[in-house]
Design an enzyme around this catalytic site. Structure first.
Site, short mmCIF file in Angstrom:
data_model
loop_
_atom_site.label_atom_id
_atom_site.label_comp_id
_atom_site.label_asym_id
_atom_site.label_seq_id
_atom_site.Cartn_x
_atom_site.Cartn_y
_atom_site.Cartn_z
N ASP A 17 1.06 -1.28 -0.01
CA ASP A 17 -0.06 -0.02 0.24
C ASP A 17 0.78 1.25 0.07
O ASP A 17 1.95 1.05 0.55
CB ASP A 17 -0.97 -0.13 1.29
CG ASP A 17 -1.75 1.13 1.29
OD1 ASP A 17 -2.42 1.53 0.52
OD2 ASP A 17 -1.97 1.66 2.50
N LYS A 18 0.19 2.37 -0.28
CA LYS A 18 1.11 3.58 -0.24
C LYS A 18 0.96 4.41 0.85
O LYS A 18 2.00 4.46 1.69
CB LYS A 18 0.83 4.53 -1.60
CG LYS A 18 1.52 5.87 -1.68
CD LYS A 18 1.19 6.66 -2.68
CE LYS A 18 -0.20 7.46 -2.13
NZ LYS A 18 0.00 8.35 -1.18
N PHE A 28 -12.90 19.46 -5.07
CA PHE A 28 -12.19 18.68 -5.94
C PHE A 28 -12.91 17.27 -6.40
O PHE A 28 -13.39 16.55 -5.63
CB PHE A 28 -10.86 18.27 -5.22
CG PHE A 28 -9.84 17.56 -6.21
CD1 PHE A 28 -8.82 18.08 -6.96
CD2 PHE A 28 -9.83 16.27 -6.05
CE1 PHE A 28 -7.95 17.07 -7.56
CE2 PHE A 28 -8.86 15.18 -6.80
CZ PHE A 28 -8.25 16.09 -7.37
N GLY A 33 -5.21 3.42 -3.46
CA GLY A 33 -6.48 4.09 -3.99
C GLY A 33 -6.23 5.49 -4.23
O GLY A 33 -7.20 6.00 -4.57
N ASP A 34 -5.07 5.89 -4.24
CA ASP A 34 -4.90 7.61 -4.53
C ASP A 34 -4.92 7.83 -5.85
O ASP A 34 -4.85 6.89 -6.81
CB ASP A 34 -3.59 7.67 -4.00
CG ASP A 34 -3.77 8.76 -2.77
OD1 ASP A 34 -4.84 9.46 -2.61
OD2 ASP A 34 -2.71 8.96 -2.02
N LYS A 64 -7.32 -5.30 -5.20
CA LYS A 64 -5.84 -5.54 -4.63
C LYS A 64 -5.97 -7.04 -4.40
O LYS A 64 -4.79 -7.74 -4.74
CB LYS A 64 -5.63 -4.59 -3.39
CG LYS A 64 -5.53 -3.08 -3.57
CD LYS A 64 -5.34 -2.43 -2.11
CE LYS A 64 -5.27 -1.00 -2.31
NZ LYS A 64 -4.84 -0.61 -1.09
#
EC number: 7.6.2.1
Length: 1098
Positions: free
Chosen positions: A419-420, A584, A718-719, A805
């Site tokens: 993951d990030k 956004f 998920g970014d 994932k």
């Protein structure tokens, strides 16, 4: 263009049926637009032969041929060829599993999920029964524990074989020895296994109980009450921390589903006049495991337990079996074949006299020690020791081993899926760069900006003071003044002002009384000092920008839905009215705000966003694209900031069109976007900002170490695509010399085909792909995509759902057959962690859900380096050596039995009786053999310094058929020498052959352990002498077991005989002959062809 290309994927029967339905529908529609579409579907179905032309997967196709569609479907042909092989090898297992699943589904029919009406604060009004809000990571319950553990044990051939052998001893004609010699080892193995599983299961129960017992504040008619997490019901009003009221209202919500990016519902309040009806979307939701940065949220519970998004995206925990266990299981099957062959040879040489089938079975029992029952016990105890070593390692504090069955998997990994946010990064943004076009400011020049801001506001304040002595303040002075080149000071002032106004951040002040105080006194208790202020926003980027403006002198002090206040360096408060806010979105990649300065009545439209979205909007410039590229190469996340001054008339015109668009019932989003875009023209470019997402400590060297160890790293996040690409660069997941191929957004098969072929031409470049494009590629070209992606040095998948994932992990396992590891820190990583061969969870800001569901839990990402390079490597090499040595121990005694039987005219009589066989596998040799779990070829520091040593392990050379055959040859040689040596040297004292051969056997085993050890530990020396002492002392007590054949033969051990010099030197001679050649061969191999670890150790 792409739609015209007849590309045909492998389609399911359902898809084909759907196409036929569409074709019938369009043919019924008659001429017109539908007819064109019909022709296209007809073309797809009629040109089935083009199904044989998928992606080119070889280099030769690009040399002379320009067409992209000429190669044969290699993957599908291979699948057809493998059909029969698949059925023979795995088909029966698949059919059995399918039948079991079908029976389970029949017994446990799942409840159909429906939309629901939830009354606020009234759980009793719920018409349906909803699941309990409890987390369960346990594998078993009270009733399934014993059957489940027994099934998991007896599905291994080794244990099943010994169960059959032990049961055969109840048949008098087949009885070879005492019952306890068979049932005691089997019972011990099952007891150890059940104890270990029970401990693991109890720990899972305790962890689940801890999470389910967390207290939450629930709002009721009686006020606030504390409830356990597991007691929360649908309809409860929960106060999420970081006034008592009565309301008649309800929420109508869609049925539970897996999609975490959408929610549809309505809110209705009936006790107001007129009733209130509001639509609810994803913006109004808080999913489970959500963290509130500060302040308080009151939420109504809509989904609980199994119906929450996080649980629906989580797969059921599975029993993970290590690759080493599977390899040893295959070797035991090979040993069984050798056992059967040896027994058949014995019966054949016997001449099939008498009841030969009974003799065959007796030989099978005699040689049953070829397959050692103690193998599982030794390996399981070894795994427990490896886990204890990991948890006690001071260099990786806080490490927890939650699954004690797979520590060797840490030494066999080829793919690491990470993951990030919270794993590679801290999710804490720091402002690094401000670029104004002609001048750039970095971390070391921020004081200049601070002085410019201070000077500009003091100048404005003095001007305002002078103007106040006259008539009225100037209005729209800027718009009427001629355009002149602005000074650096005024440009910095406008840039900082734009940054502090254009955002969705709210300053929050915690009350001194804490959350338990009364709500009506909260404001009086609040401390509005700078030290007590925290910023709250959905994006940490925006918080970093507002914190930076505070550091340079312009502070956001308060904000609500309609206004915000700023504080200047001199302490003056500026008020702005928020007229419109454009949040956004991933589609627009920008956000905007329209504010009115209450002191001058000026209306300004501010906007910020990604460079790709802002470049067409701002006025022409020659520096934006170049500087964005420079910042991206530094790993910074860039935002372009622009503004546009509006007159009152322009704004009123916009507002009327915008309101009208929002009330539209058809194509609302498109009409609203069109109205906003009418403002987004020729905006004045103010600045370019660069924000850095701070990496976890030592992420760069850790990733480099893993790459050097031969581990391929995939980042699944998920970014946004831009954010993921920035982090991939800044963390050095993608090295500076590597190119990055950003996979174009594809929506259909034709686009996917062309894009995959374009990517096929690239060499040694990292791949960045979005979740939507990935879904399309996997739908039509699964095999081809995975084959291409696996050739990349790094892969980044952005906008991935938790289910995606887990799907990627499964694909890698199926297509490559390599071992995978997944690491993450949030609830959205649980599926991926559970699907991987080895799951690692990090205890982070997103809670403990990933940590609790993982096989191993660590505190920081950098700890994974030592976990794999040192503990994973050692665990695998130690277990490989231990497993092969235990098999050698069984093979050598079976060889001696075979020689003994052949000498005694192929009689099925056991060489060693009762306790000797049990003692041989336990107290006589167990301690030295088990001490191999302390062995190491290189020091931990060396293993960390040279991660290339890890790369050798992925080839599986420490335990293979080659090494196994070497140990088989060693066993046959030593068994033959020991038995024949005993018969030759002790021909006159033949009655003592059992004592002679068994003594030489024990000494040989102890010397072989010493031969195998690479680094001595003091416990190894103790184990050697302890075992020798146990054997010598037992000679005096177990003399009845040392006769030839059964005790009734009357040949007992003569204590006087074993103390003679002749006995001692002859036993020593046999032992030396059996071991010395192996020591010589080992020495020569070390000199002539040393392994890599020997070179480093020297």
């Amino acid at each position: 263009m792409a739609d015209q290309i007849p590309l045909y994927p492998v389609r399911s029967a359902a898809a084909a049926a759907a196409n036929r339905k569409r074709a019938v529908y369009y043919s019924a529609a008659g001429p017109g637009p539908g007819a064109d579409r019909h022709s296209r579907y007809q073309l797809e179905d009629e040109s089935a032969h083009l199904d044989e032309m998928p992606l080119m997967m070889s280099e030769e196709g690009f040399e002379n041929e320009e067409s992209d569609y000429h190669t044969l479907p290699r993957a599908r042909i291979m699948q057809r060829k493998r059909g029969l092989e698949w059925f023979v090898c795995d088909g029966w297992k698949f059919l059995c599993t399918s039948c079991c699943d079908w029976l389970v589904n029949i017994c446990q029919r799942k409840k159909e999920l429906k939309a629901r009406t939830v009354w606020l604060g009234c759980p009793e009004k719920c018409e349906e029964k909803h699941p309990r809000n409890s987390i369960k990571n346990q594998k078993y319950n009270v009733f399934t524990f014993i059957p489940g553990v027994l099934y998991e044990q007896f599905k291994f051939f080794l244990n099943l074989y010994f169960l059959v052998i032990s049961c055969s001893q109840f048949v008098p004609a087949l009885k070879i020895g005492y019952l306890y010699t068979y049932w005691a080892p089997l019972g011990f193995v099952l007891a150890v296994t059940m104890t270990r599983e029970a401990i693991d299961e109890f720990r899972r129960f305790q962890r689940d109980k801890e999470v389910n017992s967390q207290l939450y504040s629930k709002l009721t008619v009686r006020g606030k009450v504390q409830v356990k997490s597991s007691d929360i019901q649908v309809g409860d009003l929960i106060i999420v921390e970081k006034d008592l009221f009565s309301i008649s209202a309800y929420v109508y919500a869609q049925k539970p589903q897996m999609d975490i990016h959408s929610f549809e519902g309505t809110f209705t309040r009936e006790d107001s006049d007129p009733p209130v009806h509001e639509s609810l979307s994803i913006e109004n939701t808080l999913w489970a495991s959500t963290i509130v940065a500060s302040g308080t949220v009151i939420g109504v519970v809509i989904y609980t337990g199994k119906e929450t998004r996080s649980v629906m995206n989580t797969s059921n925990p599975k029993n993970k079996v290590g690759l080493l266990d599977l390899e040893l299981n295959r070797l035991t099957k090979a040993l069984f074949l050798a056992l059967v062959a040896l027994s058949v040879v014995m019966v054949t040489l016997q001449g099939f006299v008498g009841p030969w089938y009974r003799n065959l079975f007796r030989f099978l029992l005699l040689f049953s020690y070829i397959i050692p029952i103690s193998l599982r016990v030794n390996l399981d105890m070894g795994k427990a020791v490896y886990g204890w070593m990991m948890m006690k390692d001071e260099n990786i504090p806080g490490t927890v081993v939650r699954t004690s069955t797979i520590p060797e998997e840490l030494g066999r990994l080829v793919y690491l899926l990470t993951d990030k946010t919270g794993t590679l990064t801290q999710n804490e943004m720091v402002f690094k760069r401000l670029h104004l076009g002609t001048v750039s400011y970095g971390a070391d020049t921020m004081d200049e900006i601070q002085s410019h801001v201070r000077d500009s506001y003091s100048q404005m304040q003095s001007q305002a003071g002078g103007n106040n002595t006259g008539s009225t303040p100037p209005r729209k002075a800027q718009s009427s003044a001629p355009k002149v080149r602005k000074s650096v000071s005024s440009r910095i002032h406008e840039a900082v002002k734009a940054i502090v106004l254009c955002h969705n951040v709210t300053p929050v002040y915690e009350s001194r009384a804490g959350v338990t105080g009364e709500t009506e006194f909260a404001e009086a208790d609040q401390d509005f000092s700078d030290e007590n202020r925290t910023y709250q926003a959905s994006s940490p980027d925006e918080v970093a920008l507002v914190q930076w403006t505070e550091s340079v002198g312009l502070t956001l002090v308060s904000r609500d839905l309609t206004s915000m206040q700023l504080k200047t360096p001199s302490g003056q408060v500026l008020s702005f009215c928020i007229l419109q806010l454009f949040p956004f979105t991933s589609e627009s990649k920008r956000m905007g705000i329209i504010v009115r300065d209450e002191s001058t009545a000026e209306i300004t439209f501010y906007m910020k966003g990604a460079d790709v979205a802002m470049s067409p909007i701002v006025q022409y410039n020659d520096w934006l694209e170049e500087e964005c590229g420079n910042m991206a190469r530094e790993g910074l996340r860039t935002l372009v900031v622009a503004k546009k001054a509006l007159t009152e008339e322009q704004y009123q015109d916009f507002e009327s069109r915008y309101t009208q668009a929002k009330l539209s019932m058809h194509d609302r989003s498109l009409k609203v976007a069109a109205v906003v875009e009418s403002l987004e023209r020729e905006m004045e470019l103010l600045c370019l900002t660069g924000v850095e997402d701070q990496l976890q400590a030592d992420v760069r060297p850790t990733l480099e170490m893993l790459r050097n160890a031969g581990i391929k790293i995939w980042m699944l996040t998920g970014d946004k695509l831009e954010t993921a690409t920035c982090i991939a660069k800044s963390s050095h997941l993608v090295s500076r010399t590597q190119d990055i191929h950003i996979f174009r957004q594809v929506t259909n098969r034709g686009e996917a085909h062309l894009e995959l072929n374009a990517f096929r031409r690239k060499h040694d470049c990292a791949l960045v792909i979005s979740g939507d494009s990935l879904e399309v590629c996997l739908k039509y070209y699964e095999h081809e995509f995975v084959e291409l992606a696996c050739q990349c040095p790094a892969v980044v998948c952005c906008r991935c759902s938790p289910t995606q994932k887990a799907h990627i992990v499964t694909l890698l396992q199926q297509h490559t057959g390599r071992r995978t590891c997944a690491i993450g820190d949030g609830g959205n990583d649980v599926s991926m962690i559970q699907a991987a061969d080895c799951g690692i969870g990090i205890e982070g800001k997103e809670g403990k859900q990933a940590s609790l569901a993982a096989d191993f839990s660590i505190r920081q990402f950098r700890h994974i380096g030592r976990l794999l390079m040192v503990h994973g490597r050692n665990s695998y090499k130690r277990s490989a050596a231990l497993g092969q040595f235990v098999m050698h121990r069984g093979l050598i005694i079976s060889t001696m039995q075979a020689v003994f039987s052949s000498v005694f005219y192929f009689a099925s009589v056991p060489l060693y009786q009762g306790f000797l066989m049990v003692g041989y596998a336990t107290i006589y040799t167990m301690f030295p053999v088990f001490s191999l779990v302390l062995d190491q070829d290189v020091k931990p520091e060396m293993a960390m310094l040279y991660p290339e040593l890890y790369k050798d392990l992925t080839k599986g050379r420490s335990l293979s058929f080659k090494t196994f055959l070497i140990w088989v040859l060693i066993s046959i040689y030593q068994g033959g020498i020991l038995m024949y040596g005993a018969l030759v040297l002790f021909e006159s004292e033949f009655v003592h052959v059992v004592a002679i051969s068994f003594t030489a056997l024990i000494l040989t085993e102890l010397l072989m352990v010493a031969l195998t050890v690479r680094t001595w530990h003091w416990l190894m020396v103790v184990a050697e002498f302890l075992s020798l002492g146990c054997y010598v002392s037992s000679l005096a007590f177990l003399n009845e077991y040392f006769g030839i054949g059964r005790v009734s033969f009357g040949a007992f051990l003569d204590v006087a005989f074993i103390t003679t010099v002749a006995f001692l030197w002859k036993v020593s001679a046999i032992t030396v002959v059996s071991c010395l050649p192996l020591y010589v061969l080992k020495y020569l191999r070390r000199k002539l062809s040393p392994p890599s670890y020997c070179k480093l150790a020297s």
